[in-house]
Design a protein around this motif. Structure first.
Motif, PDB file in Angstrom:
ATOM      1  N   LEU A 181      12.022 -50.665   1.836  1.00 47.60           N
ATOM      2  CA  LEU A 181      12.245 -49.276   1.431  1.00 47.60           C
ATOM      3  C   LEU A 181      10.979 -48.640   0.871  1.00 47.60           C
ATOM      4  O   LEU A 181      10.693 -47.474   1.145  1.00 47.60           O
ATOM      5  CB  LEU A 181      13.372 -49.194   0.404  1.00 47.60           C
ATOM      6  CG  LEU A 181      14.774 -49.347   0.960  1.00 47.60           C
ATOM      7  CD1 LEU A 181      15.784 -49.493  -0.170  1.00 47.60           C
ATOM      8  CD2 LEU A 181      15.139 -48.191   1.860  1.00 47.60           C
ATOM      9  N   SER A 182      10.220 -49.398   0.102  1.00 49.69           N
ATOM     10  CA  SER A 182       8.985 -48.818  -0.444  1.00 49.69           C
ATOM     11  C   SER A 182       7.977 -48.543   0.658  1.00 49.69           C
ATOM     12  O   SER A 182       7.264 -47.545   0.625  1.00 49.69           O
ATOM     13  CB  SER A 182       8.380 -49.727  -1.511  1.00 49.69           C
ATOM     14  OG  SER A 182       7.920 -50.933  -0.955  1.00 49.69           O
ATOM     15  N   LYS A 183       7.937 -49.398   1.671  1.00 53.01           N
ATOM     16  CA  LYS A 183       7.053 -49.157   2.821  1.00 53.01           C
ATOM     17  C   LYS A 183       7.508 -47.942   3.623  1.00 53.01           C
ATOM     18  O   LYS A 183       6.690 -47.246   4.212  1.00 53.01           O
ATOM     19  CB  LYS A 183       7.006 -50.375   3.736  1.00 53.01           C
ATOM     20  CG  LYS A 183       6.202 -51.521   3.208  1.00 53.01           C
ATOM     21  CD  LYS A 183       6.196 -52.662   4.199  1.00 53.01           C
ATOM     22  CE  LYS A 183       5.423 -53.846   3.687  1.00 53.01           C
ATOM     23  NZ  LYS A 183       5.475 -54.968   4.632  1.00 53.01           N
ATOM     24  N   ALA A 184       8.800 -47.716   3.649  1.00 49.25           N
ATOM     25  CA  ALA A 184       9.335 -46.601   4.425  1.00 49.25           C
ATOM     26  C   ALA A 184       8.849 -45.258   3.907  1.00 49.25           C
ATOM     27  O   ALA A 184       8.714 -44.306   4.674  1.00 49.25           O
ATOM     28  CB  ALA A 184      10.857 -46.635   4.406  1.00 49.25           C
ATOM     29  N   PHE A 185       8.560 -45.180   2.626  1.00 50.81           N
ATOM     30  CA  PHE A 185       8.138 -43.917   2.038  1.00 50.81           C
ATOM     31  C   PHE A 185       6.657 -43.883   1.699  1.00 50.81           C
ATOM     32  O   PHE A 185       6.197 -42.969   1.037  1.00 50.81           O
ATOM     33  CB  PHE A 185       8.989 -43.613   0.802  1.00 50.81           C
ATOM     34  CG  PHE A 185      10.423 -43.379   1.160  1.00 50.81           C
ATOM     35  CD1 PHE A 185      10.808 -42.202   1.777  1.00 50.81           C
ATOM     36  CD2 PHE A 185      11.382 -44.345   0.934  1.00 50.81           C
ATOM     37  CE1 PHE A 185      12.120 -41.991   2.143  1.00 50.81           C
ATOM     38  CE2 PHE A 185      12.701 -44.137   1.298  1.00 50.81           C
ATOM     39  CZ  PHE A 185      13.067 -42.961   1.904  1.00 50.81           C
ATOM     40  N   ASP A 186       5.906 -44.873   2.178  1.00 51.20           N
ATOM     41  CA  ASP A 186       4.460 -44.921   1.964  1.00 51.20           C
ATOM     42  C   ASP A 186       3.778 -44.526   3.265  1.00 51.20           C
ATOM     43  O   ASP A 186       3.644 -45.333   4.184  1.00 51.20           O
ATOM     44  CB  ASP A 186       4.033 -46.319   1.525  1.00 51.20           C
ATOM     45  CG  ASP A 186       2.562 -46.410   1.188  1.00 51.20           C
ATOM     46  OD1 ASP A 186       1.880 -45.351   1.173  1.00 51.20           O
ATOM     47  OD2 ASP A 186       2.098 -47.528   0.921  1.00 51.20           O
TER      48      ASP A 186
ATOM     49  N   SER B 115       0.758 -44.012   3.862  1.00 57.72           N
ATOM     50  CA  SER B 115      -0.582 -44.562   4.066  1.00 57.72           C
ATOM     51  C   SER B 115      -0.558 -45.879   4.834  1.00 57.72           C
ATOM     52  O   SER B 115      -1.584 -46.318   5.331  1.00 57.72           O
ATOM     53  CB  SER B 115      -1.282 -44.764   2.718  1.00 57.72           C
ATOM     54  OG  SER B 115      -0.593 -45.733   1.959  1.00 57.72           O
ATOM     55  N   THR B 116       0.604 -46.517   4.947  1.00 53.29           N
ATOM     56  CA  THR B 116       0.688 -47.766   5.698  1.00 53.29           C
ATOM     57  C   THR B 116       1.057 -47.474   7.137  1.00 53.29           C
ATOM     58  O   THR B 116       1.752 -46.498   7.429  1.00 53.29           O
ATOM     59  CB  THR B 116       1.745 -48.717   5.093  1.00 53.29           C
ATOM     60  OG1 THR B 116       3.025 -48.112   5.218  1.00 53.29           O
ATOM     61  CG2 THR B 116       1.445 -49.036   3.649  1.00 53.29           C
ATOM     62  N   PRO B 117       0.608 -48.326   8.065  1.00 54.45           N
ATOM     63  CA  PRO B 117       0.945 -48.116   9.479  1.00 54.45           C
ATOM     64  C   PRO B 117       2.446 -48.188   9.738  1.00 54.45           C
ATOM     65  O   PRO B 117       2.956 -47.536  10.631  1.00 54.45           O
ATOM     66  CB  PRO B 117       0.230 -49.233  10.214  1.00 54.45           C
ATOM     67  CG  PRO B 117      -0.636 -49.915   9.229  1.00 54.45           C
ATOM     68  CD  PRO B 117      -0.253 -49.462   7.863  1.00 54.45           C
TER      69      PRO B 117
END
Length: 143
Positions: free
Chosen positions: A116-121, A123-125
């Motif tokens: 979930l945190s990656k989903a809203f970041d 800057s990450t691919p």
């Protein structure tokens, strides 16, 4: 997946009938599901079932029952397996709060929290790939 949905419906039905069960063992049941099955799938299906239980539909109006209507548990239309179970708005709210608390505190759900945190970041691919709208365009979520 059909059987998985039936099990989730049955568990949510039990929780709606017996609030003490939800309060005392609900967290354990959800966490065990997440350990034994995929946590993302468990949360997505529970969200789908709960949201379908009180959606606004043009033909039927608001599909929400009051607490008085749900003394015998969730209702279903006889003969229609595809129709969603209708839960009271109070139960849906309590269940969402319970799922949020489990998501935030259970060590078993660390992977889902990271996802979930990656989903809203952005800057990450992977940021734009994790959550997509139905039309496949993830950028609309963040604008």
């Amino acid at each position: 997946e059909k059987h998985f949905k039936l099990v989730i419906n049955a568990v949510l039905g039990l929780f709606s009938k017996d609030r003490a069960l939800l309060e005392n063992r609900g967290s354990l049941v959800v966490r065990k599901f997440c350990v034994l099955l995929d946590a993302e799938s468990v949360y997505m299906l529970m969200a789908e079932v709960l949201s379908a239980s009180c959606q606004l539909t043009p033909e039927k109006g608001l599909r929400v029952e009051t607490e008085d209507d749900t003394e015998n548990g969730p209702s279903t239309d006889e003969g229609k397996v595809e129709d969603p179970i209708v839960f009271s708005l109070e139960f849906v709210s309590t269940m969402v709060q319970t799922l949020n608390l489990i998501l935030l505190t259970a060590s078993e759900l660390h992977g889902l929290r990271v996802l979930l945190s990656k989903a809203f970041d952005r800057s990450t691919p992977d940021g734009n790939k994790v959550i997509k709208k139905e039309d496949g365009n993830a950028d609309d979520l963040f604008d």
